[in-house]
Enzyme design. Structure first.
Site, mmCIF file in Angstrom:
data_model
loop_
_atom_site.group_PDB
_atom_site.id
_atom_site.type_symbol
_atom_site.label_atom_id
_atom_site.label_comp_id
_atom_site.label_asym_id
_atom_site.label_seq_id
_atom_site.Cartn_x
_atom_site.Cartn_y
_atom_site.Cartn_z
ATOM 1 N N ASP A 36 -26.983 26.925 -11.868
ATOM 2 C CA ASP A 36 -25.591 26.520 -11.649
ATOM 3 C C ASP A 36 -24.700 27.322 -12.588
ATOM 4 O O ASP A 36 -25.184 27.886 -13.578
ATOM 5 C CB ASP A 36 -25.405 25.016 -11.918
ATOM 6 C CG ASP A 36 -24.204 24.430 -11.181
ATOM 7 O OD1 ASP A 36 -23.064 24.788 -11.511
ATOM 8 O OD2 ASP A 36 -24.404 23.611 -10.259
ATOM 9 N N ARG A 38 -22.174 25.726 -14.063
ATOM 10 C CA ARG A 38 -21.958 24.789 -15.167
ATOM 11 C C ARG A 38 -23.288 24.395 -15.800
ATOM 12 O O ARG A 38 -24.353 24.780 -15.317
ATOM 13 C CB ARG A 38 -21.148 23.577 -14.727
ATOM 14 C CG ARG A 38 -21.748 22.751 -13.629
ATOM 15 C CD ARG A 38 -20.890 21.503 -13.408
ATOM 16 N NE ARG A 38 -20.888 21.101 -12.016
ATOM 17 C CZ ARG A 38 -20.704 19.848 -11.612
ATOM 18 N NH1 ARG A 38 -20.504 18.881 -12.477
ATOM 19 N NH2 ARG A 38 -20.706 19.554 -10.330
ATOM 20 N N TYR A 144 -11.612 25.117 3.911
ATOM 21 C CA TYR A 144 -13.022 24.727 3.786
ATOM 22 C C TYR A 144 -13.708 24.764 5.158
ATOM 23 O O TYR A 144 -14.781 25.348 5.322
ATOM 24 C CB TYR A 144 -13.070 23.325 3.180
ATOM 25 C CG TYR A 144 -14.434 22.683 3.072
ATOM 26 C CD1 TYR A 144 -15.419 23.215 2.245
ATOM 27 C CD2 TYR A 144 -14.729 21.507 3.767
ATOM 28 C CE1 TYR A 144 -16.655 22.602 2.122
ATOM 29 C CE2 TYR A 144 -15.956 20.888 3.642
ATOM 30 C CZ TYR A 144 -16.922 21.438 2.824
ATOM 31 O OH TYR A 144 -18.149 20.825 2.700
HETATM 32 P P1 NAD Z 1 -20.505 19.902 -5.667
HETATM 33 O O1 NAD Z 1 -19.134 20.430 -5.884
HETATM 34 O O2 NAD Z 1 -20.851 18.557 -6.177
HETATM 35 O O3 NAD Z 1 -21.570 20.922 -6.260
HETATM 36 C C1 NAD Z 1 -21.427 22.311 -6.156
HETATM 37 C C2 NAD Z 1 -22.061 22.937 -7.380
HETATM 38 O O4 NAD Z 1 -21.902 24.363 -7.280
HETATM 39 C C3 NAD Z 1 -21.387 22.509 -8.697
HETATM 40 O O5 NAD Z 1 -22.350 22.018 -9.616
HETATM 41 C C4 NAD Z 1 -20.730 23.783 -9.200
HETATM 42 O O6 NAD Z 1 -20.740 23.912 -10.622
HETATM 43 C C5 NAD Z 1 -21.599 24.853 -8.561
HETATM 44 N N1 NAD Z 1 -20.908 26.128 -8.461
HETATM 45 C C6 NAD Z 1 -19.595 26.346 -8.185
HETATM 46 N N2 NAD Z 1 -19.327 27.662 -8.228
HETATM 47 C C7 NAD Z 1 -20.497 28.292 -8.503
HETATM 48 C C8 NAD Z 1 -20.868 29.641 -8.672
HETATM 49 N N3 NAD Z 1 -19.954 30.625 -8.566
HETATM 50 N N4 NAD Z 1 -22.153 29.935 -8.952
HETATM 51 C C9 NAD Z 1 -23.081 28.945 -9.078
HETATM 52 N N5 NAD Z 1 -22.790 27.644 -8.950
HETATM 53 C C10 NAD Z 1 -21.502 27.320 -8.667
HETATM 54 O O7 NAD Z 1 -20.799 20.004 -4.106
HETATM 55 P P2 NAD Z 1 -21.847 19.152 -3.247
HETATM 56 O O8 NAD Z 1 -21.144 17.953 -2.745
HETATM 57 O O9 NAD Z 1 -23.113 19.024 -3.965
HETATM 58 O O10 NAD Z 1 -22.002 20.132 -1.984
HETATM 59 C C11 NAD Z 1 -23.059 21.058 -1.868
HETATM 60 C C12 NAD Z 1 -22.923 21.762 -0.522
HETATM 61 O O11 NAD Z 1 -22.996 20.783 0.526
HETATM 62 C C13 NAD Z 1 -21.606 22.497 -0.308
HETATM 63 O O12 NAD Z 1 -21.841 23.650 0.471
HETATM 64 C C14 NAD Z 1 -20.780 21.518 0.498
HETATM 65 O O13 NAD Z 1 -19.826 22.175 1.282
HETATM 66 C C15 NAD Z 1 -21.847 20.887 1.354
HETATM 67 N N6 NAD Z 1 -21.440 19.567 1.865
HETATM 68 C C16 NAD Z 1 -21.287 18.508 1.012
HETATM 69 C C17 NAD Z 1 -20.899 17.267 1.513
HETATM 70 C C18 NAD Z 1 -20.723 16.082 0.618
HETATM 71 O O14 NAD Z 1 -20.260 15.016 1.100
HETATM 72 N N7 NAD Z 1 -21.072 16.163 -0.667
HETATM 73 C C19 NAD Z 1 -20.663 17.112 2.893
HETATM 74 C C20 NAD Z 1 -20.791 18.214 3.723
HETATM 75 C C21 NAD Z 1 -21.216 19.449 3.204
HETATM 76 C C1 AKB Z 2 -15.576 16.796 2.029
HETATM 77 O O1 AKB Z 2 -15.005 15.709 2.188
HETATM 78 O O2 AKB Z 2 -14.982 17.879 1.824
HETATM 79 C C2 AKB Z 2 -17.076 16.842 2.161
HETATM 80 C C3 AKB Z 2 -17.465 17.210 3.547
HETATM 81 C C4 AKB Z 2 -17.439 16.192 4.605
HETATM 82 O O3 AKB Z 2 -17.781 18.347 3.800
HETATM 83 N N1 AKB Z 2 -17.601 15.582 1.751
#
Ligand code: NAD
Ligand code: AKB
Length: 314
Positions: A36, A38, A144
């Site tokens: 990551d 972070r 997005y």
């Molecule tokens: P999140 O924001 O919680 O986690 C993303 C992680 O990526 C963070 O820890 C951040 O530090 C890291 N990151 C950001 N920039 C970076 C970089 N340049 N290099 C390396 N790491 C980096 O997101 P999430 O909710 O865990 O989502 C993960 C994936 O799932 C994403 O592609 C998101 O679009 C997708 N997604 C999530 C949800 C949801 O409800 N959480 C729904 C649909 C799709």
């Molecule tokens: C968001 O709300 O952006 C995410 C997703 C549905 O992709 N949880």
């Protein structure tokens, strides 16, 4: 038989923490490298290898893939819907370039499998609202959603043109208690639990009747592992699979929480995220996922609510 070695990029995020822990159970702690931008999430500490990595730095990523003998990559680093609308250029750059860097390296190093999540955010106001099909009108209005839709076609392109076995799910809003959400429109469905337990009142940034597709994190992890373990010939969707579990409104989740915490109350102050939510479907048709790799969720609103409250109380 070649032993798989997995790199998870974005491992300290909401999905990354739980997916890394789940992958470590299946493949062994030493065979799943968390990474990551972070710092390492506390829940990951001591459970396996961690490297600091920026997915935008292709050279550094390439070095890590070679040095660690990586055979599978799970790319989770992205900027989500609400944060993306505050900084569209940043969201587009990270969400697109991060994916292209991974796909290129996967092609060059003959990585066995790549996982990259898409989202229900690919759909826009002209898509059907109820049981939104796998293939339909798709005209996203958020940066997005645009980046996810473009990403789906890049995945399909790398599969068709170079044979990169990249697989993807259109996750709904994910609800979890282990790690905090990262700036999405569906985050209210997590915040509400914390508020219910601590302040007993929650001010929701969406209107009471805003229905959205949602899923409890254990189902999301199950779907991800099932998709990635499925035989290649069973994967008929090379853009991204719709996956569904439940659909509810803020009013309905508040009522479910009141079953456990009767004194809890909710009030509404919709903000810019209402327009994003309005542009998404209320529910999703996931027939293709059910047919191709036997997808079936375990959690509905009631079961998820009971588990969230129990786990947050401990
Ligand atoms: P999140 O924001 O919680 O986690 C993303 C992680 O990526 C963070 O820890 C951040 O530090 C890291 N990151 C950001 N920039 C970076 C970089 N340049 N290099 C390396 N790491 C980096 O997101 P999430 O909710 O865990 O989502 C993960 C994936 O799932 C994403 O592609 C998101 O679009 C997708 N997604 C999530 C949800 C949801 O409800 N959480 C729904 C649909 C799709
Ligand atoms: C968001 O709300 O952006 C995410 C997703 C549905 O992709 N949880």
């Amino acid at each position: 038989m070649i032993k798989d070695k997995i790199l998870v990029i974005g491992a300290s995020g909401q999905i990354g923490v739980e997916l890394t822990l789940a992958l470590r159970k299946v493949y062994g702690n030493a065979n799943v490298v968390a990474s990551d931008l972070r710092e390492e999430n506390d829940l990951l500490k001591g459970t396996g290898p961690y490297v600091s990595l920026d997915v935008m730095n292709k050279e550094m990523l390439h070095v890590q893939v070679i040095r660690q003998n990586i055979t599978q990559i799970y790319l989770l680093a992205a900027i989500l819907s609400a944060t993306g609308e505050k900084n569209p250029n940043l969201a587009w750059n990270l969400n697109m370039q991060g994916l292209l860097n991974v796909l290129d390296i996967a092609r060059e190093e003959q990585i066995h499998k790549v996982y990259w999540p898409s989202s229900i955010a690919v759909f826009g106001p002209t898509s059907p609202k109820i049981n939104c099909p796998q293939q339909t009108i798709i005209e996203p209005i958020t940066v997005y959603g645009i980046s996810k839709y473009a990403g789906e076609f890049w995945c399909n392109y790398y599969y068709q043109r170079y044979g990169v076995d990249v697989r993807s799910l259109r996750y709904p809003g994910l609800i979890s208690y282990k790690s905090a959400p990262g700036g999405g429109t569906t985050d209210y469905a997590i915040e509400i639990f914390h508020a219910a337990l601590e302040e007993k009142i929650y001010t929701c940034f969406l209107k009471e009747d805003t229905y959205l597709p949602m899923m409890y994190m254990p189902d999301a992890i199950k779907a991800t592992l099932s998709l990635m373990e499925a035989p290649k010939e069973q994967i008929t969707v090379r853009t991204s699979y719709n996956v569904a579990a439940m659909s509810f409104s803020p009013k309905e989740i508040a009522a479910a929480i009141q079953q456990h915490i009767p004194e809890f109350t909710i009030q509404y102050a919709p903000d810019y995220r209402q327009a994003i939510a309005n542009s998404w479907p209320q529910s999703i048709d996931d027939t293709a996922a059910r047919r191709d790799w036997n997808w079936k969720p375990d959690f509905n609103l009631e079961l998820m609510t009971a588990e969230m409250i129990t786990n947050l109380q401990h």
